[in-house]
Design a protein around this motif. Structure first.
Motif, short mmCIF file in Angstrom:
data_model
loop_
_atom_site.label_atom_id
_atom_site.label_comp_id
_atom_site.label_asym_id
_atom_site.label_seq_id
_atom_site.Cartn_x
_atom_site.Cartn_y
_atom_site.Cartn_z
N ARG A 51 0.72 -1.34 0.10
CA ARG A 51 0.00 -0.02 -0.04
C ARG A 51 0.74 1.32 0.01
NH1 ARG A 51 -4.18 -2.25 4.63
NH2 ARG A 51 -5.03 -3.81 3.46
N LYS A 52 0.51 2.39 -0.48
CA LYS A 52 1.53 3.33 -0.86
C LYS A 52 0.85 4.36 0.16
CE LYS A 52 4.26 3.53 -4.46
NZ LYS A 52 5.73 3.53 -4.18
N ILE A 53 1.93 4.56 0.99
CA ILE A 53 1.53 5.50 2.10
C ILE A 53 1.80 7.04 1.73
CG2 ILE A 53 2.14 6.17 4.43
CD1 ILE A 53 0.74 3.49 4.05
N LYS A 54 3.01 7.11 0.95
CA LYS A 54 3.54 8.31 0.50
C LYS A 54 4.22 8.18 -0.99
CE LYS A 54 4.65 10.77 4.84
NZ LYS A 54 5.74 11.49 5.28
N PRO A 55 4.44 8.81 -1.69
CA PRO A 55 4.99 8.40 -3.08
C PRO A 55 6.29 7.48 -2.91
CG PRO A 55 4.66 10.84 -3.19
CD PRO A 55 4.12 10.45 -1.67
N ALA A 56 7.00 7.82 -2.10
CA ALA A 56 8.33 6.91 -1.78
C ALA A 56 8.06 6.11 -0.48
CB ALA A 56 9.44 7.89 -1.85
N MET A 57 6.81 5.81 -0.11
CA MET A 57 6.59 4.93 1.14
C MET A 57 5.81 3.96 0.99
SD MET A 57 5.67 5.96 4.87
CE MET A 57 7.00 7.20 5.05
#
Length: 75
Positions: A51-57
């Protein structure tokens, strides 16, 4: 979030239990695969997507990883 003492002896719907989100290093430890192999399996639709939490997380659902481990276990 549901308090632990309320869970004992009660039937709690799965949707009410919090799903822990795992980092890549935790996923690697649990499944015994490298980052490269995990992402290759994701591309082949043979491993749970993060699951993408932020673009790079990105984080993986603990339930999804546990289900994948169970489905790939050899009897």
């Amino acid at each position: 979030m549901i308090e632990q003492d309320h869970l004992e002896g009660a039937s709690v719907p799965t949707s009410l239990v919090t799903d822990r989100l795992l980092r890549l290093h935790e996923v690697k430890q649990r499944v015994g695969l490298s980052k490269t192999t995990i992402y290759a399996l994701i591309a082949e639709k043979r491993f749970p997507k993060p699951r993408k939490i932020k673009p790079a997380m990105a984080r993986w659902s603990e339930r999804d990883i546990d289900a994948w481990i169970s489905s790939t276990a050899v009897d």
